[in-house]
Design a protein around this motif. Structure first.
Motif, PDB file in Angstrom:
ATOM      1  N   LYS A 166     -11.782  -6.056  -8.470  1.00  0.00           N
ATOM      2  CA  LYS A 166     -10.458  -5.730  -8.997  1.00  0.00           C
ATOM      3  C   LYS A 166     -10.386  -6.040 -10.498  1.00  0.00           C
ATOM      4  CE  LYS A 166      -8.304  -8.079  -5.765  1.00  0.00           C
ATOM      5  NZ  LYS A 166      -7.068  -8.734  -5.314  1.00  0.00           N
ATOM      6  N   ALA A 202      -6.351   4.092  -6.553  1.00  0.00           N
ATOM      7  CA  ALA A 202      -6.036   2.901  -5.758  1.00  0.00           C
ATOM      8  C   ALA A 202      -6.760   2.967  -4.423  1.00  0.00           C
ATOM      9  CB  ALA A 202      -4.532   2.791  -5.549  1.00  0.00           C
ATOM     10  N   LEU A 203      -6.792   4.174  -3.817  1.00  0.00           N
ATOM     11  CA  LEU A 203      -7.467   4.331  -2.528  1.00  0.00           C
ATOM     12  C   LEU A 203      -8.957   4.005  -2.640  1.00  0.00           C
ATOM     13  CD1 LEU A 203      -7.190   5.395   0.440  1.00  0.00           C
ATOM     14  CD2 LEU A 203      -8.043   7.569  -0.438  1.00  0.00           C
ATOM     15  N   TYR A 205     -10.450   1.974  -4.815  1.00  0.00           N
ATOM     16  CA  TYR A 205     -10.590   0.516  -4.916  1.00  0.00           C
ATOM     17  C   TYR A 205     -10.349  -0.119  -3.547  1.00  0.00           C
ATOM     18  CZ  TYR A 205     -10.788   0.073 -10.009  1.00  0.00           C
ATOM     19  OH  TYR A 205     -11.173   0.109 -11.321  1.00  0.00           O
ATOM     20  N   PHE A 206      -9.319   0.391  -2.848  1.00  0.00           N
ATOM     21  CA  PHE A 206      -8.966  -0.185  -1.553  1.00  0.00           C
ATOM     22  C   PHE A 206     -10.138  -0.079  -0.580  1.00  0.00           C
ATOM     23  CE2 PHE A 206      -7.261   0.357   2.759  1.00  0.00           C
ATOM     24  CZ  PHE A 206      -6.623  -0.857   2.894  1.00  0.00           C
ATOM     25  N   CYS A 209     -12.867  -2.643  -1.688  1.00  0.00           N
ATOM     26  CA  CYS A 209     -12.488  -4.049  -1.485  1.00  0.00           C
ATOM     27  C   CYS A 209     -12.270  -4.383  -0.019  1.00  0.00           C
ATOM     28  CB  CYS A 209     -11.217  -4.368  -2.261  1.00  0.00           C
ATOM     29  SG  CYS A 209     -11.428  -4.303  -4.027  1.00  0.00           S
ATOM     30  N   SER A 210     -11.601  -3.490   0.730  1.00  0.00           N
ATOM     31  CA  SER A 210     -11.286  -3.867   2.108  1.00  0.00           C
ATOM     32  C   SER A 210     -12.538  -3.859   2.974  1.00  0.00           C
ATOM     33  CB  SER A 210     -10.197  -2.977   2.694  1.00  0.00           C
ATOM     34  OG  SER A 210     -10.535  -1.636   2.543  1.00  0.00           O
ATOM     35  N   GLU A 213     -13.857  -7.142   2.432  1.00  0.00           N
ATOM     36  CA  GLU A 213     -13.010  -8.133   3.091  1.00  0.00           C
ATOM     37  C   GLU A 213     -13.306  -8.198   4.587  1.00  0.00           C
ATOM     38  OE1 GLU A 213      -8.791  -7.438   3.490  1.00  0.00           O
ATOM     39  OE2 GLU A 213      -8.354  -9.417   2.662  1.00  0.00           O
ATOM     40  N   PRO A 229      -7.858 -16.839   1.454  1.00  0.00           N
ATOM     41  CA  PRO A 229      -7.537 -15.770   0.495  1.00  0.00           C
ATOM     42  C   PRO A 229      -7.581 -16.303  -0.928  1.00  0.00           C
ATOM     43  CG  PRO A 229      -5.565 -16.505   1.656  1.00  0.00           C
ATOM     44  CD  PRO A 229      -6.719 -17.213   2.282  1.00  0.00           C
ATOM     45  N   THR A 230      -8.140 -15.524  -1.822  1.00  0.00           N
ATOM     46  CA  THR A 230      -8.207 -15.989  -3.226  1.00  0.00           C
ATOM     47  C   THR A 230      -7.072 -15.381  -3.991  1.00  0.00           C
ATOM     48  OG1 THR A 230      -9.763 -14.208  -3.617  1.00  0.00           O
ATOM     49  CG2 THR A 230     -10.653 -16.418  -3.427  1.00  0.00           C
TER      50      THR A 230
ATOM     51  N   ARG B  62      -3.175  -6.278  -1.767  1.00  0.00           N
ATOM     52  CA  ARG B  62      -4.156  -7.293  -2.134  1.00  0.00           C
ATOM     53  C   ARG B  62      -5.491  -6.683  -2.533  1.00  0.00           C
ATOM     54  NH1 ARG B  62      -3.984 -12.370  -0.008  1.00  0.00           N
ATOM     55  NH2 ARG B  62      -6.086 -12.113   0.753  1.00  0.00           N
ATOM     56  N   ASN B  63      -5.787  -5.501  -2.006  1.00  0.00           N
ATOM     57  CA  ASN B  63      -7.114  -4.933  -2.214  1.00  0.00           C
ATOM     58  C   ASN B  63      -7.170  -3.810  -3.230  1.00  0.00           C
ATOM     59  OD1 ASN B  63      -8.596  -6.636  -0.603  1.00  0.00           O
ATOM     60  ND2 ASN B  63      -8.190  -5.477   1.254  1.00  0.00           N
ATOM     61  N   THR B  64      -6.140  -3.701  -4.090  1.00  0.00           N
ATOM     62  CA  THR B  64      -6.222  -2.772  -5.211  1.00  0.00           C
ATOM     63  C   THR B  64      -5.922  -3.571  -6.482  1.00  0.00           C
ATOM     64  OG1 THR B  64      -3.950  -2.153  -4.717  1.00  0.00           O
ATOM     65  CG2 THR B  64      -5.630  -0.651  -3.982  1.00  0.00           C
ATOM     66  N   VAL B  68      -4.213  -0.981 -11.787  1.00  0.00           N
ATOM     67  CA  VAL B  68      -3.965   0.335 -11.204  1.00  0.00           C
ATOM     68  C   VAL B  68      -2.554   0.399 -10.621  1.00  0.00           C
ATOM     69  CG1 VAL B  68      -4.714   1.940  -9.417  1.00  0.00           C
ATOM     70  CG2 VAL B  68      -6.404   0.748 -10.777  1.00  0.00           C
TER      71      VAL B  68
END
Lengths: 230, 243
Positions: A166, A202-203, A205-206, A209-210, A213, A229-230, B62-64, B68
């Protein structure tokens, strides 16, 4: 909503100008993240072990040093590295290198505390038993402590790396052509589809990252430690 | 490079920026705490029709990256609104509340506030959830046995204890809010990082401009840290799991 702006620019979002120009977009985000994940992991291990092996004034000095990187915004550190690296090294450091240095320092100083906590979480009997077997402190660390402590730390490493992905978006401020930068470029050029563009970015990155996770959660369940969670 | 001080005018820019940073992060932290508590309750709701959307919401925010999200609120969201609303949002408005004149903030302030609040709230909700998990199950059972209704159990037994447990991580999230507020410079909000960059471009005194901004950030984070330590010393149950 008109998502043709995404399909028309898909290769630019994912790869930047590559293969006709420099790599950019989501691919550059991944490159930035992987490089700084590796470097921050190494830094975190080194500083974490140093925290565990030092006492008194040296320990306090190290805590303050690491505290500095945790107290300032990532953006400010990117400004500093952008300004100081060329002075320190005497030549122009490319933006990608600048961002990797800044992200690694931030990630490393957070990870150092996780590593330290992981080492401290083992019962002192482990050190004593290793000493009784004739191992020195470094050997004890290498063969007894770290093999047990590293699995405990793994979830915090993964969480920190999610944060790094991120944070890599901040490379935008010094004009590195990663995903966020490319998104604003396309948005400024097309003028009319900002909603679609930023939702799509955003999608992306999501998804990155997810998936990390989910991996962190699976590992945490396997080793029976809760991912914080950080 | 080091021996020249900044002219008072430029120090003034930095102080103005610092004021915006403090105001934005304080407002966003307050709003995010309220919203985070609601999100946490929704996430823990017994019906999946509430719990699952809350889970999806939290994981999305949390994940973006915050950057953005800020771009989305600033550029993307305004494009979704009807034209009249955008015009109204961008126009200056004045109200008089009692003795205070309230000025409608420029749009980048609104987008920055909404973006920082929603991002921070998602993290605060997870800290609250960890706090709720730290309240022993026996507390709920005992409260039910005393005849409290489920909402009374939450209101009088679980939430007060969970808040106390989650105070230290909550303060950590407030520190993050201060640091994260720096990203709003990307949508043109004139906070501390924006001001330091502006002073740097104007004076070429990079060291002083970034140095003062860095010290102000460290000072703010240190004050929050000390406040947390003071609270914990004054009341040792803060941060400790109930027995």
């Amino acid at each position: 909503m008109d998502f043709s702006v995404i399909t028309n620019n898909l290769s630019y979002f994912l790869l930047g100008a590559w293969p006709h120009g420099p790599l950019g977009g989501a691919a550059l985000t991944l490159v930035l993240s992987v490089c700084s994940a590796l470097a921050s992991g190494v830094l975190g291990l080194v500083f974490g072990v140093a925290l565990a092996m030092t006492h008194g004034a040296a320990h306090q000095a190290l805590v303050l040093f690491l505290g500095f990187f945790r107290a300032i915004p990532v953006l400010m550190l990117i400004f500093w590295t952008y300004f100081l690296l060329p002075i320190v090294f005497g030549f122009n450091v490319p933006g990608v290198g600048t961002v990797i240095v800044a992200l690694s320092l931030i990630g490393g100083s957070y990870l150092a505390h996780s590593v330290y906590a992981g080492i401290r979480s083992l019962p002192p009997g482990q050190w004593q038993a290793a000493a009784a077997l004739g191992l020195g402190r470094v050997q004890a660390l290498r063969y007894v402590i770290l093999p047990q402590a590293l699995p405990i730390m793994l979830p915090s490493f993964l969480n920190q790396w999610i944060a790094l992905i991120k944070d890599s978006s901040l490379a935008y401020v010094i004009g590195v052509g990663e995903l966020s930068f490319v998104a604003t470029q396309v948005s400024n050029r097309e003028m009319v589809y900002p909603t679609e563009i930023f939702l799509f970015v955003a999608l992306l990155y999501f998804l990155i990252c997810s998936s990390l996770e989910l991996g962190a959660g699976a590992i945490a369940r396997r080793y029976g430690t809760a991912a914080k969670p950080t | 490079m080091l021996d020249e001080l900044l002219a008072p005018k430029y120090v003034g820019w930095l102080i103005d920026g610092f004021y915006v940073t403090l105001l934005l992060s304080a407002l966003a932290s307050a709003a995010a705490t309220a919203l985070g508590l609601l999100l946490c309750l929704a996430r823990l709701a017994p019906t999946r029709w509430i719990a699952w959307p809350a889970l999806a919401w939290l994981s999305l925010f949390r994940n973006t990256p915050l950057l953005v999200q800020l771009f989305f609120w600033y550029f993307g969201f305004s494009a979704l609104l009807p034209q009249e609303v955008v015009v109204w949002l961008n126009a200056p408005h004045h109200w008089h509340l009692a003795f205070f004149g309230v000025r409608w903030p420029p749009f980048e302030y609104l987008a920055g506030f909404v973006g920082l609040t929603l991002f921070t709230a998602a993290f605060i909700a997870e800290e609250f959830r960890a706090g709720v998990r730290g309240v022993p199950a026996g507390q709920t059972v005992a409260a039910r046995a005393l005849g409290l209704r489920p909402w009374q159990v939450w209101r009088h037994v679980v939430i007060p204890q969970a808040l106390r447990i989650s105070l230290p991580p909550l303060l950590g999230q407030y520190m993050n809010a201060v640091k994260n507020s720096s990203l709003t410079m990307a949508i043109g909000l004139a906070e501390l990082s924006y001001a330091s960059r502006q002073v740097e471009t104007e004076t070429f005194k990079t060291f002083q401009a970034f140095g003062i901004a860095t010290l102000l950030y460290i000072g703010t984070v240190a004050v929050i840290e000390l406040a947390g330590q003071w609270l914990q010393r004054r009341n040792p149950t803060v941060g400790a799991a109930a027995r």
